[in-house]
Design a protein around this motif. Structure first.
Motif, PDB file in Angstrom:
ATOM      1  N   VAL A  99       0.846  -1.208   0.000  1.00 26.45           N
ATOM      2  CA  VAL A  99       0.000   0.000   0.000  1.00 26.45           C
ATOM      3  C   VAL A  99       0.874   1.247   0.000  1.00 26.45           C
ATOM      4  N   VAL A 100       0.476   2.224  -0.798  1.00 25.57           N
ATOM      5  CA  VAL A 100       1.042   3.571  -0.751  1.00 25.57           C
ATOM      6  C   VAL A 100      -0.004   4.474  -0.115  1.00 25.57           C
ATOM      7  N   GLY A 101       0.345   5.138   0.979  1.00 27.25           N
ATOM      8  CA  GLY A 101      -0.623   6.016   1.644  1.00 27.25           C
ATOM      9  C   GLY A 101      -0.459   5.941   3.149  1.00 27.25           C
ATOM     10  N   ASP A 117      -1.684  -5.416  11.502  1.00 26.46           N
ATOM     11  CA  ASP A 117      -2.426  -6.612  11.926  1.00 26.46           C
ATOM     12  C   ASP A 117      -2.642  -7.594  10.780  1.00 26.46           C
ATOM     13  N   CYS A 118      -2.766  -7.078   9.547  1.00 20.48           N
ATOM     14  CA  CYS A 118      -2.978  -8.000   8.420  1.00 20.48           C
ATOM     15  C   CYS A 118      -1.683  -8.295   7.659  1.00 20.48           C
ATOM     16  N   GLY A 119      -0.570  -7.670   8.096  1.00 23.28           N
ATOM     17  CA  GLY A 119       0.732  -8.024   7.551  1.00 23.28           C
ATOM     18  C   GLY A 119       1.041  -7.481   6.176  1.00 23.28           C
ATOM     19  N   ILE A 120       0.437  -6.322   5.829  1.00 17.36           N
ATOM     20  CA  ILE A 120       0.717  -5.701   4.529  1.00 17.36           C
ATOM     21  C   ILE A 120       1.493  -4.405   4.760  1.00 17.36           C
ATOM     22  N   PRO A 121       2.660  -4.234   4.116  1.00 14.50           N
ATOM     23  CA  PRO A 121       3.425  -3.002   4.328  1.00 14.50           C
ATOM     24  C   PRO A 121       2.796  -1.807   3.637  1.00 14.50           C
ATOM     25  N   HIS A 122       2.957  -0.636   4.266  1.00 12.88           N
ATOM     26  CA  HIS A 122       2.517   0.606   3.609  1.00 12.88           C
ATOM     27  C   HIS A 122       3.621   1.642   3.743  1.00 12.88           C
ATOM     28  N   ILE A 123       3.735   2.468   2.720  1.00  8.43           N
ATOM     29  CA  ILE A 123       4.707   3.567   2.711  1.00  8.43           C
ATOM     30  C   ILE A 123       3.944   4.853   2.459  1.00  8.43           C
ATOM     31  N   THR A 124       4.095   5.827   3.355  1.00  2.00           N
ATOM     32  CA  THR A 124       3.485   7.132   3.118  1.00  2.00           C
ATOM     33  C   THR A 124       4.539   8.106   2.602  1.00  2.00           C
ATOM     34  N   MET A 315       7.797   2.499  -6.201  1.00  3.98           N
ATOM     35  CA  MET A 315       9.036   1.892  -6.685  1.00  3.98           C
ATOM     36  C   MET A 315       9.799   1.174  -5.566  1.00  3.98           C
ATOM     37  N   VAL A 316       9.763   1.743  -4.353  1.00  3.16           N
ATOM     38  CA  VAL A 316      10.458   1.130  -3.210  1.00  3.16           C
ATOM     39  C   VAL A 316       9.805  -0.198  -2.831  1.00  3.16           C
ATOM     40  N   LEU A 317       8.467  -0.248  -2.850  1.00  2.00           N
ATOM     41  CA  LEU A 317       7.767  -1.511  -2.588  1.00  2.00           C
ATOM     42  C   LEU A 317       8.197  -2.583  -3.589  1.00  2.00           C
ATOM     43  N   VAL A 318       8.216  -2.215  -4.866  1.00  2.00           N
ATOM     44  CA  VAL A 318       8.546  -3.191  -5.913  1.00  2.00           C
ATOM     45  C   VAL A 318      10.023  -3.571  -5.863  1.00  2.00           C
ATOM     46  N   ASP A 319      10.883  -2.617  -5.512  1.00  2.00           N
ATOM     47  CA  ASP A 319      12.308  -2.920  -5.350  1.00  2.00           C
ATOM     48  C   ASP A 319      12.511  -4.004  -4.285  1.00  2.00           C
ATOM     49  N   ALA A 320      11.773  -3.909  -3.180  1.00  2.00           N
ATOM     50  CA  ALA A 320      11.874  -4.923  -2.116  1.00  2.00           C
ATOM     51  C   ALA A 320      11.356  -6.274  -2.606  1.00  2.00           C
ATOM     52  N   PRO A 329       3.696 -10.321   0.780  1.00  2.00           N
ATOM     53  CA  PRO A 329       4.112  -9.393   1.844  1.00  2.00           C
ATOM     54  C   PRO A 329       4.904 -10.060   2.970  1.00  2.00           C
ATOM     55  N   LYS A 330       4.550 -11.298   3.311  1.00  2.00           N
ATOM     56  CA  LYS A 330       5.277 -11.993   4.393  1.00  2.00           C
ATOM     57  C   LYS A 330       6.740 -12.195   4.024  1.00  2.00           C
ATOM     58  N   VAL A 331       7.001 -12.367   2.737  1.00  2.33           N
ATOM     59  CA  VAL A 331       8.366 -12.657   2.275  1.00  2.33           C
ATOM     60  C   VAL A 331       9.168 -11.375   2.042  1.00  2.33           C
ATOM     61  N   TYR A 332       8.535 -10.366   1.425  1.00  2.00           N
ATOM     62  CA  TYR A 332       9.341  -9.212   1.022  1.00  2.00           C
ATOM     63  C   TYR A 332       9.392  -8.082   2.043  1.00  2.00           C
ATOM     64  N   THR A 333       8.456  -8.044   3.007  1.00  2.00           N
ATOM     65  CA  THR A 333       8.442  -6.937   3.980  1.00  2.00           C
ATOM     66  C   THR A 333       9.783  -6.758   4.698  1.00  2.00           C
ATOM     67  N   PRO A 334      10.440  -7.844   5.146  1.00  2.00           N
ATOM     68  CA  PRO A 334      11.742  -7.643   5.808  1.00  2.00           C
ATOM     69  C   PRO A 334      12.778  -6.955   4.918  1.00  2.00           C
ATOM     70  N   LYS A 335      12.637  -7.091   3.610  1.00  2.00           N
ATOM     71  CA  LYS A 335      13.592  -6.474   2.680  1.00  2.00           C
ATOM     72  C   LYS A 335      13.450  -4.943   2.634  1.00  2.00           C
ATOM     73  N   LEU A 336      12.283  -4.421   3.024  1.00  2.00           N
ATOM     74  CA  LEU A 336      12.091  -2.968   3.016  1.00  2.00           C
ATOM     75  C   LEU A 336      13.085  -2.288   3.949  1.00  2.00           C
TER      76      LEU A 336
END
Length: 375
Positions: A99-101, A117-124, A315-320, A329-336
């Motif tokens: 999510v962006v926002g 709580d649902c394990g989805i990263p967001h970047i504002t 772009m940062v989400l996709v880079d991760a 999200p469970k796999v790539y979130t730590p890469k952020l």
């Protein structure tokens, strides 16, 4: 003959299904006020995400050995905290990949718990209240300077640059408005400035005559307004009506827009505005000016403030995802947390709490109807 035709059609459908399954769809959620007084911000943010998705789709990105196609799912939070958490839950239920926002701190802070709580990263790329990163959620990231930088920077300029002595403070009682006003107040007082009055409004108001009349009686050198431009513009018009044409007017990124130029309707008090944005000016961003030309060609007259940041956030989400070889999200979130991405706005790296490392900040004024960087 009819049987053969049916078989041929069935084979074609099967082949098309095979093609579809060979190309995974990755959905990026985006939340902002797409309706109401702040819709111009929301549209600008949405444009930034859409530009990033178009660019990614033109690059034939592969993740985990599969070609992927990116899609956007935009939700409207109308700058309302309850609607913000409902939008966040909707994106969680839809199992978007990231999510962006959101735009406003008042919606982003409660939504951040939903995403955690649902394990989805967001970047504002827009919400600036420092409290956003205090819970320490591993799903929360910000790629813009927070209010500690904005409020303090404005107070330093008021005291040291302009040698102002007395200031009145008005805020709109939102998480953003109160937060940036509080930082400005504390920093101004630490610099020896006197806070002669404090007033409050809300983020839907348009009549500030009573507040401004009370403030005028205290004879301040400046007003600091914690809020957004749909309120700042009529306030500036009413200051002119009350003869407050020599009073400086400070505010954070919420008032630092292109649209305020039209909304003040020629009020001379626009020339007294000093506002701050997190990040470098477009001219000083690594890819700012070239990116802005592309943006203006695609979305003429719609640029406000934050679209370069929502572009970079996507772009940062996709880079991760690429570095993790997975859009899960469970796999790539730590890469952020390990991000080192050369974006349009900056070279993006994160502190352990999800804040941007070494954030820039720029002060702006308005001259001859144009927004001009001071630094």
């Amino acid at each position: 003959m009819q049987i053969k035709l049916k078989l041929t059609v069935a084979a074609a459908i099967a082949a098309m299904a095979g093609l579809a399954s060979a190309q995974d769809v990755v959905r990026i959620g985006h939340v902002a006020p797409m309706s109401g007084q702040q819709a111009s911000y929301g549209k600008d943010n949405d444009n930034g995400v859409r530009m990033a998705i178009e660019d990614l789709n033109s690059q034939n990105v592969t993740i985990g050995g599969k070609k992927v196609r990116f899609e956007i799912q935009t939700e409207d939070d109308a700058a309302d905290p309850k609607q913000g958490t409902a939008a966040a839950q909707k994106l969680c239920d839809a199992k978007v990949n990231g999510v962006v926002g959101h735009l406003n701190s008042g919606t982003t802070i409660p939504a951040s718990k939903v995403y955690n709580d649902c394990g989805i990263p967001h970047i504002t790329g827009a919400a600036t209240n420092p409290n956003l990163t205090k819970p320490g959620y591993k799903t929360t990231y910000r790629i813009i300077a927070n209010d500690n930088a904005l409020g303090a920077g404005l107070a330093f300029y008021a005291a040291d640059g302009l040698k102002l002595k007395k200031v009145a403070i008005i805020d709109d009682r939102t998480a953003y408005g109160q937060g940036v006003a509080e930082v400005f107040k504390k920093t101004a007082q630490s610099k020896g400035m006197q806070v002669v009055d404090e007033q409050f409004t809300n983020d839907k108001a348009t009549d500030f005559m009573a507040i401004l009349t009370a403030v005028k009686a205290k004879n301040p050198d400046a007003i600091f307004y914690g809020g957004m431009h749909p309120q700042a513009a009529p306030m500036l018009r009413q200051m002119e009506q009350l003869g407050m044409t020599n009073v400086k007017y400070f505010g954070g990124d919420g008032i630092c827009t292109q649209e305020i130029i039209q909304l003040v309707q020629g009020a001379k008090t626009l020339n007294n505005v000093v506002c701050a944005e997190g990040g470098a000016s477009l001219a000083k961003m690594p890819g700012g000016e070239a990116w802005k030309k592309r943006y203006d060609a695609k979305y003429p007259g719609q640029f406000q403030v934050y679209s370069p940041y929502t572009y970079d956030a996507t772009m940062v989400l996709v880079d991760a995802m690429k570095r993790a070889n997975s859009a899960d999200p469970k796999v790539y979130t730590p890469k952020l947390a390990e991000t080192n991405y050369k974006g349009v706005t900056a070279n993006i790296q994160f502190e352990p709490n999800g804040e941007l490392k070494n954030p820039a900040m720029t002060l702006y004024v308005y001259r001859d109807g144009k927004k001009v960087p001071l630094n």
